[in-house]
Scaffold this active site. Structure first.
Site, short mmCIF file in Angstrom:
data_model
loop_
_atom_site.label_atom_id
_atom_site.label_comp_id
_atom_site.label_asym_id
_atom_site.label_seq_id
_atom_site.Cartn_x
_atom_site.Cartn_y
_atom_site.Cartn_z
N SER A 49 32.93 53.59 17.63
CA SER A 49 32.66 52.91 18.94
C SER A 49 31.22 53.17 19.19
CB SER A 49 33.56 53.19 20.08
OG SER A 49 33.08 54.49 20.54
N GLY A 53 29.14 59.15 22.86
CA GLY A 53 28.04 59.92 22.09
C GLY A 53 28.59 59.99 20.95
N THR A 54 29.56 60.51 20.32
CA THR A 54 30.07 61.01 19.06
C THR A 54 29.81 59.56 18.05
OG1 THR A 54 31.49 62.60 19.93
CG2 THR A 54 31.58 62.11 17.46
N THR A 88 33.92 51.80 30.50
CA THR A 88 34.54 53.05 30.67
C THR A 88 33.37 54.17 30.54
OG1 THR A 88 35.01 53.49 28.31
CG2 THR A 88 36.68 52.70 29.64
N ASN A 115 36.60 45.63 23.60
CA ASN A 115 37.91 45.90 23.98
C ASN A 115 38.39 44.70 25.01
OD1 ASN A 115 38.39 48.10 22.47
ND2 ASN A 115 37.87 49.59 24.13
N ASN A 137 44.38 48.86 18.71
CA ASN A 137 44.08 49.59 17.50
C ASN A 137 44.95 48.77 16.35
OD1 ASN A 137 42.36 50.96 18.66
ND2 ASN A 137 43.30 52.95 18.38
N GLU A 163 30.59 41.00 -2.00
CA GLU A 163 30.40 39.53 -1.64
C GLU A 163 30.22 39.11 -0.31
OE1 GLU A 163 33.61 37.22 -3.70
OE2 GLU A 163 33.35 38.79 -5.36
N1 LIG Z 1 39.31 49.85 20.63
C1 LIG Z 1 39.46 51.20 20.86
N2 LIG Z 1 38.18 51.70 21.77
C2 LIG Z 1 38.44 52.96 21.95
C3 LIG Z 1 39.32 53.77 21.55
N3 LIG Z 1 38.93 55.05 21.90
C4 LIG Z 1 37.82 54.96 22.80
N4 LIG Z 1 37.51 53.61 22.72
C5 LIG Z 1 36.17 53.05 23.27
O1 LIG Z 1 34.90 53.59 22.65
C6 LIG Z 1 34.11 53.89 23.80
C7 LIG Z 1 33.75 55.22 23.70
O2 LIG Z 1 34.53 56.35 23.64
P1 LIG Z 1 34.64 57.65 23.62
O3 LIG Z 1 36.09 58.43 23.18
O4 LIG Z 1 34.36 58.24 24.96
O5 LIG Z 1 33.29 57.98 22.60
P2 LIG Z 1 33.08 59.08 21.51
O6 LIG Z 1 32.63 58.25 20.55
O7 LIG Z 1 34.42 60.13 21.11
O8 LIG Z 1 31.94 59.99 22.20
P3 LIG Z 1 31.90 61.32 23.16
O9 LIG Z 1 33.46 61.19 23.94
O10 LIG Z 1 30.93 61.14 23.81
O11 LIG Z 1 31.82 62.39 22.29
C8 LIG Z 1 34.81 53.51 25.06
O12 LIG Z 1 34.39 52.22 25.47
C9 LIG Z 1 36.28 53.49 24.72
O13 LIG Z 1 36.81 52.62 25.59
C10 LIG Z 1 40.35 53.38 20.59
O14 LIG Z 1 41.31 54.08 20.16
N5 LIG Z 1 40.39 52.11 20.59
#
Ligand SMILES: Nc1nc2c(ncn2[C@@H]2O[C@H](COP(=O)(O)OP(=O)(O)OP(=O)(O)O)[C@@H](O)[C@H]2O)c(=O)[nH]1
Length: 458
Positions: A49, A53-54, A88, A115, A137, A163
């Site tokens: 995503s 941050g990650t 979020t 999402n 997911n 391709e």
């Molecule tokens: N579709 C989907 N979106 C997700 C999922 N987990 C998180 N997100 C979305 O991804 C975005 C960032 O999510 P985080 O989990 O906070 O991000 P991260 O990359 O782990 O970063 P940090 O928490 O800062 O280390 C948010 O908008 C969430 O709604 C998932 O399992 N599925």
């Protein structure tokens, strides 16, 4: 599997610099070990995503590190982008823009989803009132499984990873196709649904079934006078299960004849098709019904510009006030870098919009603007070759080639009667007596007055 306890606190810079630095070697070593055990390594598929941050910062960091060794390998990305309405994370626009900026040159194709659109699909088709990440997911996983099925199973018309990029990316950096999957039917409704290849294909082209929300209203002041109508540039239709090529051809001609689905005029074939005989597999006890066939649409469309317009607007609102910027500076990011990311993002959105204007027949774009599009986008492609030519008929390519080699130098004041640039020229010839010459004229676009007695002039 590499895990850690510390997150990047929703900060791109923390993932890309400070915290990322501590684990990057461990992660890249693990990836290398996996690659060494591969028999036939085609490329990378990255799932992340871009709002946190990650997913944003650390992904960019790892990719930078791997680039030297695997620069030529295909890199596909499936990215969860910020949705227009639901959010979020407050600093989501920053992270998303920085992430796209950092990875733009690394990824060959980026499949984007948000999402909000995924929630909507779950609510409309699976009758789930409050979808969870597990529900959405699983839906995305079905689409990805269809994309990769050709690598895992045999089929009459298999499509490999390389391709995708050749067929979906007409211009460098215009590599953000949207995804759609069909059929999305709940287990309890499965028995009532008549499933045909045409109906599945048609439902993939319905905007409400796209995994990214490109129908959000553009608010007043966001893009004055800019109505973004989606036009499909190139599409990949990947079928799985009990599907035969004849049914697929019928479905494609149905789509081509459907007047509400608009395609650009300069991509004559427009469709890349993959058929895999392995039927889709459902998760036991999951929401999706088991079916004997399915299709995944990957479409490069100009309407994706809408998603970026919304994102850029949110970014600008915060960045103009320098809000939250100190968190990024504290983790080692410089202000110049941030400004650069914004400009690059705006540039990509602008390129999409330029294409839109150029291709819309009713476009009232000024002549100099159209000329700019021609110079910066169309002409380089014609001059240096375009991947889509691979799928045009040999007779057509030789015609385009011969027109490109047209000895225009002899007659710099006229143009051939039929040229591949006709579509552009029609647009460009906004005022009578003005015309555009083919691209070989000493690197310049020539405008001249039509000569009535020249046999090369229309
Ligand atoms: N579709 C989907 N979106 C997700 C999922 N987990 C998180 N997100 C979305 O991804 C975005 C960032 O999510 P985080 O989990 O906070 O991000 P991260 O990359 O782990 O970063 P940090 O928490 O800062 O280390 C948010 O908008 C969430 O709604 C998932 O399992 N599925």
């Amino acid at each position: 599997m590499v895990t850690g306890k510390e997150d990047a606190a929703n900060n791109f810079a923390r993932g890309a610099c400070s915290v990322g630095l501590e684990v990057v070697n461990f992660v890249t070593d693990s990836i290398r070990q996996i690659l060494e055990s591969c028999d036939s390594f085609q490329g990378f598929m990255v799932f992340h995503s871009v709002g946190g941050g990650t997913g944003s910062g650390f992904t960019a960091f790892v990719l930078d590190d791997m680039l030297e060794e695997h620069g030529k390998k295909c890199k596909l990305e499936v990215a969860i982008y910020p949705a227009p309405e639901i959010s979020t994370v407050v600093v989501e626009p920053y992270n998303a823009v920085f992430s796209t900026h950092a990875t733009m040159d690394h990824f060959n194709v980026s499949f984007i989803a948000d999402n909000e659109a995924l929630y909507r699909i779950c609510q409309n088709h699976l009758d789930i009132d409050s979808p969870t990440y597990k529900n959405i997911n699983r839906l995305v996983a079905q689409a990805i499984s269809t994309i990769t099925s050709s690598i895992r199973f045999g089929g009459p018309l298999n499509v490999d990873l390389q391709e995708f990029q050749t067929n979906l990316v007409p211009y460098p950096k215009i590599h953000f196709p949207l995804m759609a999957y069909a059929p999305v039917i709940s287990a309890k409704n499965a028995s009532h649904e008549a499933l045909t290849v045409v109906s599945m294909t048609r439902s993939c082209f319905e905007p409400q079934n796209h995994m990214i929300n490109v129908n959000a209203p553009v608010r007043k002041g966001w893009l004055p006078g800019d109505r973004i109508l989606g036009q499909y540039i190139a599409c990949c239709l990947l079928y799985r299960g009990n599907v035969v090529p004849k049914e697929v051809n019928a479905a494609i001609s149905f789509i081509k004849n459907n007047r509400s689905i608009r395609f650009v005029s300069w991509s004559p074939t427009g469709f890349k098709v993959g058929i895999n005989q392995q039927r889709p597999v459902e998760v036991p006890g999951g929401d999706l019904a088991g079916v004997d066939k399915c299709v995944c649409l990957l479409a490069n469309t100009t309407s994706v510009a809408k998603a970026w317009t919304v994102l850029n607007h949110k970014f600008d609102l915060m960045f103009d006030k320098m809000a939250f910027v100190h968190w990024y500076e504290a983790e080692g990011m410089e202000l110049m870098e941030m400004e650069d990311a914004r400009l690059k993002r705006q540039e990509t959105a602008r390129r999409f919009r330029l294409l839109q204007h150029l291709l819309d027949k009713r476009s009232k774009l000024p002549l100099n603007y159209k000329r700019l599009i021609y110079l910066t986008i169309i002409r380089p492609i014609w001059t240096y070759g375009v991947e889509l030519w691979g799928s045009t008929k040999p007779s057509n390519s030789s015609r385009i080639q011969s027109l490109q080699s047209f000895p225009t130098a002899k007659r710099p004041r006229c143009r051939p009667k039929r040229s591949p640039s006709d579509a552009v020229e029609r647009e460009v010839q906004g005022s009578p007596g003005v015309m555009l010459f083919p691209p070989q004229l000493e690197g310049q676009v020539w405008f001249g007055v039509l000569s009535p007695d020249c046999k090369y002039c229309i």
